[in-house]
Design an enzyme around this catalytic site. Structure first.
Site, short mmCIF file in Angstrom:
data_model
loop_
_atom_site.label_atom_id
_atom_site.label_comp_id
_atom_site.label_asym_id
_atom_site.label_seq_id
_atom_site.Cartn_x
_atom_site.Cartn_y
_atom_site.Cartn_z
CG ASP A 26 -3.12 3.87 4.20
OD1 ASP A 26 -4.19 3.73 4.81
OD2 ASP A 26 -2.79 3.14 3.23
CE LYS A 61 -8.24 -2.51 5.28
NZ LYS A 61 -8.40 -3.70 4.55
CD1 TRP A 101 -1.96 -2.22 2.03
CD2 TRP A 101 -2.87 -1.50 0.11
NE1 TRP A 101 -2.91 -3.13 1.63
CE2 TRP A 101 -3.49 -2.73 0.47
CE3 TRP A 101 -3.29 -0.86 -1.06
CZ2 TRP A 101 -4.49 -3.32 -0.32
CZ3 TRP A 101 -4.28 -1.44 -1.83
CH2 TRP A 101 -4.87 -2.65 -1.46
#
Ligand SMILES: Cc1ncc(COP(=O)(O)O)c(C=O)c1O
Length: 356
Positions: free
Chosen positions: A168, A192, A101
């Site tokens: 992030d 999540k 990511w």
């Protein structure tokens, strides 16, 4: 049979959140209409938006300097939107590459300015968090990834620097306490620890927005969403409602501090078993292990099918590792009960009885 949901995302939601969401999908507060049928300008949704924002503020102890935005496009849109809004073409931002990511964030940001990759753990398939690296003092911002969902590592130390951190936190927001003042911007895909997929939470310090010369398309400009309170266009009404319910659940259960304790306990239970069990081995540097996503492999890969079958028989789902790491990944987000980790541990012990 009770399911034990270890999916990495979209992921487990608290039972009471699902119950209230189901009710609202059919008939919101007895008004005879589904929440999905109501205007985003109506009083019902305006109240939901207000509450969701104030719950986020409460959990993170956010001051008024920060705006709380609910956007779309996932964390993947934030990979470029952050640089597009915060970095002029001749300016430099620092990035730490701790996994797939982060690498994607780096790739996207390169279109908008100078990107210096200050450190990377790609040399060891991202099984650790780089710590000893120089941070130049000309950076516009430093980009970090809070938790590396795929590789199972977590950033636990936030560097002392003279620029804002852009982070992030898709897979660990609200799972622990954070020193929020260090951050200029935090983004997280909801799926999540926040709610269902479809909404992206962005927390941004208002004074870092609007400082660059580039022309930014209206919908991609943070200033638009700050000015219009996330309602410039139709926001994702239902995911925001489920986010509100999740925030209420977090607050009712003690907030970020209590989530952190609960998550630490689950992580300890599982990592202790990974370390003592003769058949399994963890894939990450011990001190960098993530309490959210534990990655581990079987020393004898041939036993993988047996392990997955035993897991399935016990109601355990979502345990297969990401293809770039292989093996197994147990995601233990806020809503996962300790009991589910105990069931997983008991299956790992059963493996030893059968194959040890
Ligand atoms: C840490 C992290 N960042 C970014 C993403 C991408 O999020 P999205 O699918 O919302 O674009 C994910 C997805 O799992 C993630 O775990």
């Amino acid at each position: 049979m009770k399911k034990h949901n270890f999916y990495a995302g979209p992921a487990i939601l608290a039972p009471e959140v699902k119950e209230k969401a189901s009710q609202a999908a059919l008939d919101y507060q007895g008004i005879g209409l589904s929440l999905m049928e109501l205007s985003h300008r109506g009083k019902e949704f305006v109240e939901i938006l207000d509450k969701t924002q104030s719950h986020v503020r409460e959990i993170l102890s956010l001051s008024d300097e920060y705006a709380v935005l609910f956007l779309t496009g996932g964390a993947s849109t934030q990979f470029f939107m952050t640089a597009m809004n915060l970095l002029d073409q001749n300016e430099t931002a620092g990035y730490v590459d701790t996994g797939s990511w982060s690498s994607k964030a780096i790739k996207e940001a390169k279109s908008f300015g100078n990107i210096e990759v200050l450190a990377s753990s790609s040399d060891k398939n991202y099984n650790y968090i780089p710590k000893a690296y120089d941070i130049p003092n000309n950076l516009k911002y430093l980009h970090l990834t809070g938790n590396n969902t795929i590789f199972g590592t977590q950033t636990k130390m936030w560097p002392e620097i003279n620029c804002p951190i852009v982070c992030d936190m898709s897979s660990d927001i609200f799972s622990r306490e954070i020193p929020v003042n260090k951050f200029g911007l935090i983004y997280a895909g909801a799926q999540k620890n926040v709610g269902p997929a479809g909404v992206t939470l962005v927390i941004v310090k208002k004074d870092i927005v609007g400082k660059i010369e580039r022309q930014i398309p209206t919908m991609l400009n943070y200033a638009t969403h700050i000015a219009k309170n996330s309602s410039f266009n139709t926001p994702p009404v239902f995911p925001i409602y489920v986010t509100m319910l999740t925030m209420e659940w977090i607050i009712k259960n003690g907030g970020a501090k209590a989530m952190e304790q609960r998550n630490q306990r689950k992580a300890e239970t599982l990592y202790n078993e990974i370390d003592r069990n003769e058949l399994f081995v963890g894939t990450c540097n011990t001190e960098d292990r993530s309490p959210m996503n534990a990655t581990f492999v079987l020393k004898n890969e041939n036993l993988g099918t047996d392990f997955l079958r035993l897991c399935e028989d016990a109601g355990i789902v979502g345990i297969k590792g990401h293809k770039s790491v292989g093996g197994f990944r147990a995601s233990m987000y806020n809503a996962l009960e300790h009991e589910s980790v105990e069931v997983l541990v008991s299956i790992m012990q059963e493996m030893v009885k059968k194959f040890g």
